[in-house]
Design a protein around this motif. Structure first.
Motif, PDB file in Angstrom:
ATOM      1  N   LEU A 155     -34.793  78.479  23.244  1.00 35.78           N
ATOM      2  CA  LEU A 155     -33.711  78.111  22.335  1.00 35.78           C
ATOM      3  C   LEU A 155     -34.136  78.326  20.876  1.00 35.78           C
ATOM      4  N   ASP A 156     -33.199  78.748  20.066  1.00 32.80           N
ATOM      5  CA  ASP A 156     -33.451  78.941  18.636  1.00 32.80           C
ATOM      6  C   ASP A 156     -33.187  77.623  17.918  1.00 32.80           C
ATOM      7  N   ILE A 157     -34.243  76.842  17.792  1.00 29.28           N
ATOM      8  CA  ILE A 157     -34.106  75.522  17.183  1.00 29.28           C
ATOM      9  C   ILE A 157     -34.047  75.624  15.660  1.00 29.28           C
ATOM     10  N   ASP A 158     -34.613  76.706  15.079  1.00 25.91           N
ATOM     11  CA  ASP A 158     -34.676  76.838  13.623  1.00 25.91           C
ATOM     12  C   ASP A 158     -33.315  77.161  13.006  1.00 25.91           C
ATOM     13  N   THR A 159     -32.439  77.809  13.747  1.00 30.83           N
ATOM     14  CA  THR A 159     -31.133  78.192  13.218  1.00 30.83           C
ATOM     15  C   THR A 159     -30.093  77.133  13.569  1.00 30.83           C
ATOM     16  N   ARG A 160     -29.370  76.704  12.565  1.00 34.13           N
ATOM     17  CA  ARG A 160     -28.338  75.682  12.779  1.00 34.13           C
ATOM     18  C   ARG A 160     -27.256  76.228  13.716  1.00 34.13           C
ATOM     19  N   ALA A 161     -26.984  75.523  14.788  1.00 34.50           N
ATOM     20  CA  ALA A 161     -26.044  75.996  15.793  1.00 34.50           C
ATOM     21  C   ALA A 161     -24.604  75.757  15.359  1.00 34.50           C
ATOM     22  N   LYS A 162     -23.745  76.686  15.741  1.00 32.31           N
ATOM     23  CA  LYS A 162     -22.310  76.535  15.500  1.00 32.31           C
ATOM     24  C   LYS A 162     -21.612  76.315  16.836  1.00 32.31           C
ATOM     25  N   VAL A 163     -20.676  75.400  16.856  1.00 29.35           N
ATOM     26  CA  VAL A 163     -19.950  75.117  18.089  1.00 29.35           C
ATOM     27  C   VAL A 163     -18.627  75.866  18.131  1.00 29.35           C
ATOM     28  N   THR A 164     -18.185  76.417  16.976  1.00 27.48           N
ATOM     29  CA  THR A 164     -16.944  77.179  16.912  1.00 27.48           C
ATOM     30  C   THR A 164     -17.197  78.497  16.202  1.00 27.48           C
ATOM     31  N   CYS A 165     -16.711  79.591  16.754  1.00 26.62           N
ATOM     32  CA  CYS A 165     -16.909  80.911  16.151  1.00 26.62           C
ATOM     33  C   CYS A 165     -16.078  81.023  14.878  1.00 26.62           C
ATOM     34  N   PRO A 166     -16.680  81.435  13.749  1.00 29.92           N
ATOM     35  CA  PRO A 166     -15.926  81.596  12.501  1.00 29.92           C
ATOM     36  C   PRO A 166     -14.977  82.791  12.541  1.00 29.92           C
ATOM     37  N   GLY A 167     -15.149  83.674  13.531  1.00 25.59           N
ATOM     38  CA  GLY A 167     -14.303  84.850  13.608  1.00 25.59           C
ATOM     39  C   GLY A 167     -13.034  84.621  14.403  1.00 25.59           C
ATOM     40  N   CYS A 168     -13.186  84.190  15.662  1.00 27.72           N
ATOM     41  CA  CYS A 168     -12.016  84.006  16.541  1.00 27.72           C
ATOM     42  C   CYS A 168     -11.619  82.554  16.716  1.00 27.72           C
ATOM     43  N   GLY A 169     -12.465  81.630  16.297  1.00 31.29           N
ATOM     44  CA  GLY A 169     -12.128  80.210  16.392  1.00 31.29           C
ATOM     45  C   GLY A 169     -12.339  79.603  17.764  1.00 31.29           C
ATOM     46  N   LEU A 170     -12.854  80.386  18.727  1.00 29.50           N
ATOM     47  CA  LEU A 170     -13.091  79.857  20.063  1.00 29.50           C
ATOM     48  C   LEU A 170     -14.420  79.119  20.129  1.00 29.50           C
ATOM     49  N   LYS A 171     -14.597  78.369  21.201  1.00 30.28           N
ATOM     50  CA  LYS A 171     -15.828  77.604  21.385  1.00 30.28           C
ATOM     51  C   LYS A 171     -16.999  78.572  21.555  1.00 30.28           C
ATOM     52  N   ALA A 172     -18.080  78.308  20.816  1.00 25.99           N
ATOM     53  CA  ALA A 172     -19.276  79.145  20.900  1.00 25.99           C
ATOM     54  C   ALA A 172     -20.229  78.577  21.939  1.00 25.99           C
ATOM     55  N   GLY A 202     -32.988  79.118   5.929  1.00 26.89           N
ATOM     56  CA  GLY A 202     -34.398  78.794   5.731  1.00 26.89           C
ATOM     57  C   GLY A 202     -35.022  79.484   4.548  1.00 26.89           C
ATOM     58  N   ALA A 203     -34.321  80.479   3.960  1.00 25.07           N
ATOM     59  CA  ALA A 203     -34.867  81.179   2.787  1.00 25.07           C
ATOM     60  C   ALA A 203     -34.910  80.245   1.589  1.00 25.07           C
ATOM     61  N   LEU A 204     -35.946  80.369   0.794  1.00 21.70           N
ATOM     62  CA  LEU A 204     -36.108  79.512  -0.386  1.00 21.70           C
ATOM     63  C   LEU A 204     -35.487  80.130  -1.634  1.00 21.70           C
ATOM     64  N   PHE A 205     -35.426  81.487  -1.669  1.00 23.09           N
ATOM     65  CA  PHE A 205     -34.894  82.158  -2.847  1.00 23.09           C
ATOM     66  C   PHE A 205     -33.888  83.224  -2.413  1.00 23.09           C
ATOM     67  N   CYS A 206     -32.926  83.513  -3.279  1.00 22.19           N
ATOM     68  CA  CYS A 206     -31.900  84.517  -3.007  1.00 22.19           C
ATOM     69  C   CYS A 206     -32.545  85.900  -2.929  1.00 22.19           C
ATOM     70  N   SER A 207     -32.131  86.683  -1.895  1.00 17.35           N
ATOM     71  CA  SER A 207     -32.717  88.008  -1.710  1.00 17.35           C
ATOM     72  C   SER A 207     -32.214  89.017  -2.729  1.00 17.35           C
ATOM     73  N   ASP A 208     -31.117  88.700  -3.483  1.00 18.30           N
ATOM     74  CA  ASP A 208     -30.579  89.624  -4.467  1.00 18.30           C
ATOM     75  C   ASP A 208     -31.047  89.311  -5.886  1.00 18.30           C
ATOM     76  N   CYS A 209     -31.013  88.017  -6.278  1.00 19.55           N
ATOM     77  CA  CYS A 209     -31.324  87.678  -7.655  1.00 19.55           C
ATOM     78  C   CYS A 209     -32.534  86.772  -7.834  1.00 19.55           C
ATOM     79  N   GLY A 210     -33.089  86.271  -6.773  1.00 23.03           N
ATOM     80  CA  GLY A 210     -34.279  85.418  -6.841  1.00 23.03           C
ATOM     81  C   GLY A 210     -34.012  83.984  -7.189  1.00 23.03           C
ATOM     82  N   THR A 211     -32.738  83.617  -7.320  1.00 24.60           N
ATOM     83  CA  THR A 211     -32.404  82.226  -7.629  1.00 24.60           C
ATOM     84  C   THR A 211     -32.868  81.317  -6.502  1.00 24.60           C
ATOM     85  N   LYS A 212     -33.405  80.167  -6.893  1.00 20.95           N
ATOM     86  CA  LYS A 212     -33.842  79.216  -5.884  1.00 20.95           C
ATOM     87  C   LYS A 212     -32.631  78.665  -5.154  1.00 20.95           C
ATOM     88  N   LEU A 213     -32.716  78.659  -3.810  1.00 17.93           N
ATOM     89  CA  LEU A 213     -31.598  78.221  -2.972  1.00 17.93           C
ATOM     90  C   LEU A 213     -31.692  76.724  -2.709  1.00 17.93           C
TER      91      LEU A 213
END
Length: 213
Positions: A155-172, A202-213
């Motif tokens: 299981l991918d414990i590091d990634t926050r799980a989604k229970v609903t798909c943002p695309g179709c709105g169905l249960k993930a 989990g990224a600490l800084f923005c990959s485009d501008c380096g701003t701290k997240l």
């Protein structure tokens, strides 16, 4: 001295205006044993008397009025009911045994330990107890082994799980992509500086501008 009648707390009176019947219950399993219906010849005669009285009235009708009081007696106690109950007890008794341990009446076929001479509640069957103990131990061992096994290795414990798909709105159902439409289920981290939404969780800084997240 009045005769004692067993089964005083585990039977139901099913009698009606035509006769007497009783149902006796095992005090362990609850199985019921119903006595044979005993037709009341006196009530049969009174029914005929009331029928004749409805045609002729007078004395015959007056005599039939006593039936109402007689029905009340039947609903409580009467010598006729006591006699019928005694006969029913004699009929049903061979199907029951009274345990000397707890005093309850048990059916002979399901709840009686013939070898010990007591009910199965007071003296359980050795084979049945062994079987129950084995089943209980097996259940406990299954739970214990299940707790010891690592069920999160895939299981991918590091990634926050989604229970609903943002695309179709169905249960993930989990995973990185929706099983219905293929939309990515990874949470998007928006940069507060440039607005970039492609930052990985989990990224600490923005990959485009380096701003701290």
């Amino acid at each position: 001295m009045a005769d004692s009648v067993p089964f005083t707390d585990n039977f139901s009176d099913l009698s009606n205006t035509q006769g007497y019947q009783f149902e006796f219950r095992c005090e362990r399993c609850g199985n019921g044993f119903r006595s044979a219906f005993q037709r009341d010849n006196i009530e049969t005669g009174r029914s005929v008397l009331r029928a004749v009285g409805s045609f002729f009235g007078g004395t015959l009708r007056d005599l039939s009025n006593s039936a109402d009081q007689w029905r009340y007696d039947r609903a409580t106690n009467s010598p006729a009911k006591d006699k019928a109950l005694a006969a029913a007890v004699e009929e049903i008794t061979p199907s029951f045994r009274q345990c000397r341990g707890c005093g309850d009446w048990m059916c002979e076929t399901q709840c009686w330990n013939e070898e010990i001479g007591q009910c199965l509640r007071c003296s359980p069957s050795v084979a049945e107890e062994i079987s129950r103990a084995q089943a209980s131990a097996q259940r406990d061992q299954i739970w214990e082994q299940a707790r010891e096994k690592n069920w999160t290795a895939d299981l991918d414990i590091d990634t926050r799980a989604k229970v609903t798909c943002p695309g179709c709105g169905l249960k993930a159902d989990g995973g990185k992509f929706c099983s219905s439409c293929g939309t990515s289920l990874a949470l998007k981290v928006t940069c507060g500086g440039c607005g970039n939404q492609g930052n990985k969780p989990g990224a600490l800084f923005c990959s485009d501008c380096g701003t701290k997240l």
